[in-house]
Write a protein that holds these residues in place. Structure first.
Motif, mmCIF file in Angstrom:
data_model
loop_
_atom_site.group_PDB
_atom_site.id
_atom_site.type_symbol
_atom_site.label_atom_id
_atom_site.label_comp_id
_atom_site.label_asym_id
_atom_site.label_seq_id
_atom_site.Cartn_x
_atom_site.Cartn_y
_atom_site.Cartn_z
ATOM 1 N N SER A 132 0.829 -1.203 0.000
ATOM 2 C CA SER A 132 0.000 0.000 0.000
ATOM 3 C C SER A 132 0.864 1.254 0.000
ATOM 4 C CB SER A 132 -0.912 0.008 1.227
ATOM 5 O OG SER A 132 -1.532 1.271 1.396
ATOM 6 N N GLU A 133 0.371 2.305 -0.647
ATOM 7 C CA GLU A 133 1.080 3.583 -0.669
ATOM 8 C C GLU A 133 1.099 4.236 0.709
ATOM 9 O OE1 GLU A 133 -0.584 6.074 -3.637
ATOM 10 O OE2 GLU A 133 0.174 4.882 -5.331
ATOM 11 N N ALA A 134 0.311 3.680 1.643
ATOM 12 C CA ALA A 134 0.299 4.229 2.995
ATOM 13 C C ALA A 134 1.626 4.004 3.704
ATOM 14 C CB ALA A 134 -0.842 3.603 3.803
ATOM 15 N N PHE A 135 2.342 2.947 3.303
ATOM 16 C CA PHE A 135 3.593 2.607 3.973
ATOM 17 C C PHE A 135 4.768 3.397 3.406
ATOM 18 C CE2 PHE A 135 1.578 -1.317 5.608
ATOM 19 C CZ PHE A 135 2.057 -1.261 6.913
ATOM 20 N N VAL A 136 5.589 3.915 4.317
ATOM 21 C CA VAL A 136 6.876 4.509 3.964
ATOM 22 C C VAL A 136 7.981 3.490 4.217
ATOM 23 C CG1 VAL A 136 8.522 6.358 4.464
ATOM 24 C CG2 VAL A 136 6.057 6.828 4.519
ATOM 25 N N SER A 137 7.812 2.707 5.312
ATOM 26 C CA SER A 137 8.791 1.696 5.680
ATOM 27 C C SER A 137 8.088 0.574 6.433
ATOM 28 C CB SER A 137 9.900 2.309 6.544
ATOM 29 O OG SER A 137 10.797 1.325 7.014
#
Length: 282
Positions: free
Chosen positions: A220-225
């Motif tokens: 998901s684009e919600a995750f940065v890491s």
């Protein structure tokens, strides 16, 4: 009667007295952040303040002592910041402080100066808006809980055990997830699971009439890491989780860590309107 102090006594008094002062051109940004600390507090609950040469800290504990929050305002958040001691500690009523800071409403142009001295134990605030100046004096609260606060700190307890997962998410999509959990509010408990296969974080809450499950996959684009040592699953008070996530309304990213005992640490990265960054930890 007139009393005079000898040179040695006067020098000792000067060493004992401690003070700090700071000023900002936009008090609204700071008051908006401070507001996120009040969700689980009673109006008369103390807020502990720690000042050093590098930052101004506000610390609150939840009613059940199962949650603590620490807001660290770096000295770079202020146009002027001075502290003449290694550390100054006092307690105030956070609700009263916010009432004072909001005297001119939600204006972005209100400037403020705050100062505190151990000589009178008063937090002095001066606000200026379009040439109108208001001054406030807030009495500090007597408390001997600072030592207990340090010894019982959940932040210390968190560091004493190995971290099982470290996640960085964008605040906006996570805010939508928390809002959905809040709307469903099936029960007072939420189960949070983090796994490597499939790589995802899952929120589960339910009751007698059904259940609500929300999954955010690693893709998901919600995750940065996304980092996780293995599959973990723990249950938390939904009210405490909502309190810890309240700062999503003002933060840019959120850093979630869970240790082997299930303690969760939530750190919000907040960027003010003047492009300065600060951190709020739950």
């Amino acid at each position: 009667f007139f009393f005079s102090m000898n040179g040695e006594e006067g020098q000792q008094l000067a060493q004992i007295e401690k003070s700090f002062s700071c000023s900002t051109d936009n008090i609204k940004s700071i008051s908006d952040i401070l507001t996120t600390l009040t969700a689980d507090m009673s109006r008369d609950q103390p807020c502990y303040v720690e000042v050093s040469n590098s930052e101004l800290n506000f610390i609150v504990s939840g009613k059940a002592k199962s949650l603590q929050a620490r807001l660290a305002l770096n000295r770079l958040m202020f146009e002027d910041f001075e502290c003449d001691a290694e550390s100054i500690k006092f307690a105030i009523n956070l609700t009263v402080l916010l009432d004072c800071l909001r005297i001119f409403g939600s204006s972005d142009s209100t400037t403020a100066t705050m100062s505190f001295s151990t000589a009178d134990e008063l937090l002095n605030i001066s606000l200026e808006e379009s040439g109108v100046v208001t001054t406030c004096e807030i009495n500090s609260l007597y408390t001997d809980d600072f030592n207990d606060l340090d010894q019982q700190s959940l932040f210390i307890a968190f560091r004493n055990n190995q971290e099982e997962c470290q996640l960085i998410l964008k605040s906006e999509p996570l805010r939508e997830v928390i809002q959905e959990l809040t709307d469903s509010f099936w029960t007072g408990i939420v189960k949070i699971s983090v796994s490597n296969n499939p790589a995802a974080i899952k929120f589960l809450t339910g009751g007698q009439i059904g259940a609500s499950e929300i999954i955010i996959p690693r893709t998901s684009e919600a995750f940065v890491s996304f980092q996780c040592r293995g599959n973990i699953s723990f249950e938390y008070s939904l009210r405490s989780l909502m309190f810890g996530m309240k700062a999503l309304s003002v933060s840019k990213e959120v850093y979630i860590r869970i240790n082997s005992e299930g303690l969760m640490c939530i750190q919000h990265l907040i960027e003010t309107s003047s492009n300065k960054e600060t951190f709020l930890d739950f």
